[in-house]
Design a protein around this motif. Structure first.
Motif, PDB file in Angstrom:
ATOM      1  N   GLN A 267       1.281  -1.548  -0.243  1.00 25.07           N
ATOM      2  CA  GLN A 267       0.153   0.085  -0.060  1.00 25.07           C
ATOM      3  C   GLN A 267       1.318   1.090   0.029  1.00 25.07           C
ATOM      4  OE1 GLN A 267      -3.718   0.180  -0.300  1.00 25.07           O
ATOM      5  NE2 GLN A 267      -2.678  -2.832  -0.456  1.00 25.07           N
ATOM      6  N   ALA A 268       1.179   1.699  -1.554  1.00 28.07           N
ATOM      7  CA  ALA A 268       2.127   2.675  -0.885  1.00 28.07           C
ATOM      8  C   ALA A 268       1.462   3.564  -1.425  1.00 28.07           C
ATOM      9  CB  ALA A 268       2.744   2.740  -2.577  1.00 28.07           C
TER      10      ALA A 268
ATOM     11  N   GLU B 268      17.316  -4.362  -0.056  1.00 32.57           N
ATOM     12  CA  GLU B 268      16.633  -3.425   0.143  1.00 32.57           C
ATOM     13  C   GLU B 268      17.193  -1.904  -1.359  1.00 32.57           C
ATOM     14  OE1 GLU B 268      15.743  -1.054   3.468  1.00 32.57           O
ATOM     15  OE2 GLU B 268      15.422  -2.845   4.872  1.00 32.57           O
ATOM     16  N   LEU B 269      15.589  -2.158  -1.497  1.00 36.30           N
ATOM     17  CA  LEU B 269      15.627  -0.877  -2.632  1.00 36.30           C
ATOM     18  C   LEU B 269      14.152  -0.235  -2.603  1.00 36.30           C
ATOM     19  CD1 LEU B 269      16.377  -0.821  -6.019  1.00 36.30           C
ATOM     20  CD2 LEU B 269      14.561  -1.898  -6.824  1.00 36.30           C
ATOM     21  N   GLU B 270      15.223   1.471  -3.017  1.00 39.39           N
ATOM     22  CA  GLU B 270      13.646   2.435  -2.242  1.00 39.39           C
ATOM     23  C   GLU B 270      13.140   3.471  -3.641  1.00 39.39           C
ATOM     24  OE1 GLU B 270      13.534   6.138   0.548  1.00 39.39           O
ATOM     25  OE2 GLU B 270      15.144   5.428   0.617  1.00 39.39           O
ATOM     26  N   ILE B 271      12.176   3.338  -3.127  1.00 39.66           N
ATOM     27  CA  ILE B 271      11.635   4.125  -4.583  1.00 39.66           C
ATOM     28  C   ILE B 271      11.416   5.391  -4.093  1.00 39.66           C
ATOM     29  CG2 ILE B 271       9.631   4.526  -6.339  1.00 39.66           C
ATOM     30  CD1 ILE B 271       9.621   1.392  -6.486  1.00 39.66           C
ATOM     31  N   PRO B 272      12.084   6.497  -3.640  1.00 42.77           N
ATOM     32  CA  PRO B 272      11.591   7.829  -2.808  1.00 42.77           C
ATOM     33  C   PRO B 272      10.728   8.695  -3.327  1.00 42.77           C
ATOM     34  CG  PRO B 272      13.561   8.565  -4.664  1.00 42.77           C
ATOM     35  CD  PRO B 272      12.974   7.103  -4.859  1.00 42.77           C
TER      36      PRO B 272
ATOM     37  N   SER C 116       1.816   5.393 -11.623  1.00 46.04           N
ATOM     38  CA  SER C 116       2.741   5.477 -12.603  1.00 46.04           C
ATOM     39  C   SER C 116       3.386   4.157 -11.888  1.00 46.04           C
ATOM     40  CB  SER C 116       3.107   5.756 -13.432  1.00 46.04           C
ATOM     41  OG  SER C 116       4.618   6.010 -13.177  1.00 46.04           O
ATOM     42  N   HIS C 117       3.458   3.838 -10.644  1.00 44.73           N
ATOM     43  CA  HIS C 117       4.001   2.952  -9.551  1.00 44.73           C
ATOM     44  C   HIS C 117       3.338   1.696  -9.660  1.00 44.73           C
ATOM     45  CE1 HIS C 117       7.214   5.552  -8.826  1.00 44.73           C
ATOM     46  NE2 HIS C 117       7.907   5.103  -9.783  1.00 44.73           N
ATOM     47  N   ALA C 118       1.794   2.051  -9.365  1.00 51.13           N
ATOM     48  CA  ALA C 118       1.219   0.206  -9.555  1.00 51.13           C
ATOM     49  C   ALA C 118       1.270  -0.446 -11.085  1.00 51.13           C
ATOM     50  CB  ALA C 118      -0.738   1.272  -9.500  1.00 51.13           C
ATOM     51  N   GLY C 119       1.562  -1.495  -9.311  1.00 53.24           N
ATOM     52  CA  GLY C 119       1.530  -3.193 -10.394  1.00 53.24           C
ATOM     53  C   GLY C 119       2.312  -4.079 -10.238  1.00 53.24           C
ATOM     54  N   GLY C 120       2.155  -4.850 -10.781  1.00 56.26           N
ATOM     55  CA  GLY C 120       3.140  -5.810 -10.147  1.00 56.26           C
ATOM     56  C   GLY C 120       4.338  -6.096  -9.953  1.00 56.26           C
ATOM     57  N   TYR C 121       5.368  -6.419  -8.453  1.00 59.42           N
ATOM     58  CA  TYR C 121       6.367  -6.874  -8.692  1.00 59.42           C
ATOM     59  C   TYR C 121       7.167  -8.189  -8.433  1.00 59.42           C
ATOM     60  CZ  TYR C 121       6.532  -1.378  -9.665  1.00 59.42           C
ATOM     61  OH  TYR C 121       5.788  -0.077  -9.648  1.00 59.42           O
ATOM     62  N   TYR C 122       8.357  -8.169  -8.884  1.00 57.68           N
ATOM     63  CA  TYR C 122       9.035  -9.825  -8.176  1.00 57.68           C
ATOM     64  C   TYR C 122      10.055  -9.230  -7.876  1.00 57.68           C
ATOM     65  CZ  TYR C 122      10.321 -10.896 -12.532  1.00 57.68           C
ATOM     66  OH  TYR C 122      10.967 -10.920 -13.732  1.00 57.68           O
ATOM     67  N   CYS C 123      11.020  -9.918  -7.105  1.00 61.10           N
ATOM     68  CA  CYS C 123      12.422 -10.325  -7.010  1.00 61.10           C
ATOM     69  C   CYS C 123      12.964 -11.610  -7.342  1.00 61.10           C
ATOM     70  CB  CYS C 123      12.897  -9.268  -5.431  1.00 61.10           C
ATOM     71  SG  CYS C 123      12.786 -10.426  -4.228  1.00 61.10           S
ATOM     72  N   THR C 124      14.570 -11.298  -7.912  1.00 63.41           N
ATOM     73  CA  THR C 124      15.413 -12.342  -7.997  1.00 63.41           C
ATOM     74  C   THR C 124      16.469 -12.699  -6.946  1.00 63.41           C
ATOM     75  OG1 THR C 124      16.370 -11.590  -9.477  1.00 63.41           O
ATOM     76  CG2 THR C 124      14.467 -12.844 -10.409  1.00 63.41           C
TER      77      THR C 124
ATOM     78  N   VAL D 244       3.948  -9.726  -6.077  1.00 59.97           N
ATOM     79  CA  VAL D 244       3.363  -8.792  -5.435  1.00 59.97           C
ATOM     80  C   VAL D 244       2.928  -7.116  -5.904  1.00 59.97           C
ATOM     81  CG1 VAL D 244       4.076  -6.843  -3.418  1.00 59.97           C
ATOM     82  CG2 VAL D 244       4.753  -9.001  -3.307  1.00 59.97           C
ATOM     83  N   ASN D 245       1.266  -6.939  -5.787  1.00 57.01           N
ATOM     84  CA  ASN D 245       1.166  -5.758  -6.050  1.00 57.01           C
ATOM     85  C   ASN D 245       1.343  -4.772  -5.929  1.00 57.01           C
ATOM     86  OD1 ASN D 245      -0.786  -5.479  -8.364  1.00 57.01           O
ATOM     87  ND2 ASN D 245      -2.714  -4.484  -7.083  1.00 57.01           N
ATOM     88  N   ILE D 246       1.564  -4.127  -6.344  1.00 59.84           N
ATOM     89  CA  ILE D 246       1.443  -2.682  -5.067  1.00 59.84           C
ATOM     90  C   ILE D 246       0.181  -1.667  -5.899  1.00 59.84           C
ATOM     91  CG2 ILE D 246       2.654  -0.710  -5.058  1.00 59.84           C
ATOM     92  CD1 ILE D 246       4.202  -2.803  -3.955  1.00 59.84           C
ATOM     93  N   THR D 247       0.200  -1.046  -5.132  1.00 60.91           N
ATOM     94  CA  THR D 247      -1.620  -0.123  -5.028  1.00 60.91           C
ATOM     95  C   THR D 247      -1.211   1.016  -4.028  1.00 60.91           C
ATOM     96  OG1 THR D 247      -3.055  -2.202  -4.769  1.00 60.91           O
ATOM     97  CG2 THR D 247      -3.590   0.994  -4.077  1.00 60.91           C
ATOM     98  N   VAL D 248      -1.358   1.677  -5.127  1.00 66.22           N
ATOM     99  CA  VAL D 248      -0.822   3.795  -5.093  1.00 66.22           C
ATOM    100  C   VAL D 248      -2.009   3.835  -4.870  1.00 66.22           C
ATOM    101  CG1 VAL D 248       0.330   5.545  -6.168  1.00 66.22           C
ATOM    102  CG2 VAL D 248       1.056   3.416  -6.220  1.00 66.22           C
ATOM    103  N   LYS D 249      -2.193   4.439  -3.343  1.00 69.94           N
ATOM    104  CA  LYS D 249      -3.291   5.295  -2.911  1.00 69.94           C
ATOM    105  C   LYS D 249      -2.564   7.505  -3.371  1.00 69.94           C
ATOM    106  CE  LYS D 249      -5.191   2.250   0.604  1.00 69.94           C
ATOM    107  NZ  LYS D 249      -5.324   2.387   2.212  1.00 69.94           N
ATOM    108  N   ILE D 250      -3.848   7.651  -3.891  1.00 70.73           N
ATOM    109  CA  ILE D 250      -3.033   9.110  -3.982  1.00 70.73           C
ATOM    110  C   ILE D 250      -3.945  10.114  -2.717  1.00 70.73           C
ATOM    111  CG2 ILE D 250      -4.512  11.190  -5.398  1.00 70.73           C
ATOM    112  CD1 ILE D 250      -4.260   8.870  -7.755  1.00 70.73           C
ATOM    113  N   PRO D 251      -3.054  10.798  -2.200  1.00 70.33           N
ATOM    114  CA  PRO D 251      -3.531  11.678  -1.003  1.00 70.33           C
ATOM    115  C   PRO D 251      -4.918  12.773  -1.740  1.00 70.33           C
ATOM    116  CG  PRO D 251      -1.609  11.081  -0.680  1.00 70.33           C
ATOM    117  CD  PRO D 251      -1.474  10.878  -2.255  1.00 70.33           C
ATOM    118  N   ALA D 252      -5.320  13.196  -0.677  1.00 66.25           N
ATOM    119  CA  ALA D 252      -6.407  14.360  -0.570  1.00 66.25           C
ATOM    120  C   ALA D 252      -6.064  15.846  -1.203  1.00 66.25           C
ATOM    121  CB  ALA D 252      -7.242  14.492  -0.018  1.00 66.25           C
TER     122      ALA D 252
END
Length: 501
Positions: free
Chosen positions: A216-217, A260-264, A269-277, A290-298
């Motif tokens: 939940q980003a 760790e990898l940080e998206i600061p 546009s970052h919403a979607g599926g991610y995986y790592c190896t 893992v599905n990333i959902t981007v919540k947009i603040p008011a």
């Protein structure tokens, strides 16, 4: 005269017993300094001094001198003696030899042995290596130093214990040996080589997690993608990927089970599926997506009013519309009048909320709204609302002033007339009050105020039944039009107050 000359002759090589002696210790240890010393009863007569070992000459001196073995070795063991040429009378010389003396050089310590706790250890587990030798009891005080080698390179140098504990890696596989040496470095011995094969455990159980948890980003904030493996040794290469495009976002190599990898600055546009190896053997292990959902603040909502040009009349109903098109639902909208709360409305789907007001004079002022979806509260700009008295629904036309003339009423934007059936001073008094005029004076016929109303103009009231106390003609009981024509239109004369002129 006869002269007799007597010549005494001594055979060359004739030795005089015990004239030359040798001094040599019988025992020594490796690395010792051993001095072999030969001397005569008169060292001044020695012309040449020769030292021998096991019958072979090892040194020659022109006068009395000692022979020194600076760093004894077992190979220096043997029989030692010396010979000397000494001068006699005039030019005569004699060679004499010493007795034989034995020297035994003992080993100070045997070649060390290298003991390894495991010749096939698992990578990054502890391996113990021990370099062992022994000193004779009479030389137990001799300090020794130890060194550890792998494939010709020194790993550990000059340790007094000869004991090491190492966490080996796969690339540390190779031939190991150790060396024991005296502090003076006079004696140095190496062990045999031992080959150590270090085994690597492949990675397994790759897992992708997020911070915040659950993928939940929030737009504008940071997102951390945490890649981990259940096991594996050595350096692991972690890589992060988008599932929809296969794009690699980044990679890191480190000796860890977690990276760790940080998206600061997260965007929609970052919403979607991610995986790592994870990979430590050229065979990557992939995590689940893992599905990333981007919540947009008011954001700052927009407040609009249903009243045209933010102007309304007392008694009107006005709707306040608060809208935030991007905020992630659900959204709680709050409405304010002069910063005083009017109420809250929760909208599960986000978007827009409306709040209704039945206007009074107290509703004049500034209005605003807030949008809150749990990720921050944002307020709109203020909108001013002007509330005034509604315009009269009644008028007097074609008279000498605004308080005299034919009576007309307004409905749905059209003006119509009033029939004079039952028309009296009570009704005129109500009209005068509604128009802000003075007292009722007369009830003239509308015909007195030409021109007549156009034929197409409607007659809205057949009979108005007022008690005289109403504030407006519309409050009186009424009979709708029936059979009146404009020749029966009612008129009114009110006292014209100065302020009304």
């Amino acid at each position: 005269v006869c002269v007799c000359v007597c010549v005494l002759s001594f055979p060359v090589g004739t030795a005089f017993a015990d004239w030359l002696s040798i001094d040599l210790q019988s025992h020594a240890y490796e690395g010792d300094r051993v001095v072999v010393r030969c001397s005569g009863k008169d060292n001044g007569k020695i012309k040449k001094l020769m030292y021998y070992k096991d019958g072979s000459r090892i040194a020659t001196y022109s006068s009395a001198s000692s022979y020194t073995i600076s760093n004894a070795r077992p190979s220096d063991s043997g029989s030692y003696y010396c010979k000397s040429d000494k001068s006699l009378l005039y030019f005569f010389e004699e060679t004499e030899g010493s007795r034989t003396q034995w020297l035994t050089v003992r080993e100070l310590f045997p070649a060390p042995s290298l003991t390894v706790s495991s010749l096939q250890p698992v990578e990054e587990t502890s391996v113990t290596l021990s370099c062992d030798t022994r000193l004779p009891s009479e030389r137990s005080w001799t300090p020794l130093q130890y060194s550890l080698f792998r494939d010709g390179h020194t790993l550990k140098s000059r340790s007094s214990s000869g004991f090491w504990t190492l966490a080996l890696r796969k690339e540390d596989s190779g031939n190991y040996w150790c060396e024991a040496m005296t502090a003076s470095r006079s004696v140095s011995k190496r062990s045999r080589q031992s080959y150590v094969q270090v085994h690597r455990i492949p990675v397994s159980g790759a897992l992708l997690e997020t911070q915040p948890q659950g993928g939940q980003a929030v737009e504008g904030q940071g997102l951390v993608l945490i890649c981990s493996v259940a096991e594996g040794t050595g350096e692991t290469t972690f890589s992060w990927h988008r599932a929809d495009t296969g794009e690699r976002l980044g990679s890191k190599s480190q000796r860890s089970w977690r990276s760790e990898l940080e998206i600061p600055d997260v965007r929609e546009s970052h919403a979607g599926g991610y995986y790592c190896t994870g990979d430590n053997t050229q065979s990557p292990i992939q995590s689940e997506v893992v599905n990333i959902t981007v919540k947009i603040p008011a954001s700052h909502p927009v407040l609009t009013l249903s009243a045209p040009e933010a102007h309304a009349f007392i008694g009107d109903t006005v709707e306040l519309h608060c809208e935030d098109k991007r905020a992630h639902p659900p959204v709680l909208y709050s409405f304010y009048h002069n910063n005083v709360s009017l109420g809250n409305i929760s909208v599960p789907s986000g978007g827009r909320a409306s709040f209704s007001l039945s206007l009074t004079r107290e509703h004049i002022g500034n209005y605003s709204c807030e949008a809150n979806n749990g990720l921050g509260v944002q307020r709109s700009e203020e909108v001013a609302l002007n509330v005034t008295e509604p315009p009269p629904k009644t008028r007097l036309v074609n008279g000498a002033h605004r308080c005299e003339g034919r009576v007309e009423v307004e409905r749905d934007g059209r003006w119509g007339t009033v029939c004079d059936d039952g028309w009296g001073l009570k009704e005129v008094a109500v009209v005068c009050r509604e128009l802000g005029c003075g007292a009722a004076k007369h009830t003239p016929a509308g015909l007195l105020y030409p021109p007549l109303a156009e034929e197409a103009q409607p007659v809205f009231i057949q009979v108005a039944l007022c008690n005289g106390t109403e504030e407006a003609l519309a409050e009186c009981e009424q009979v709708e039009t029936f059979d009146c024509g404009h020749d029966e239109d009612a008129g009114a004369v009110c006292e014209a107050l100065y302020k009304s002129l």
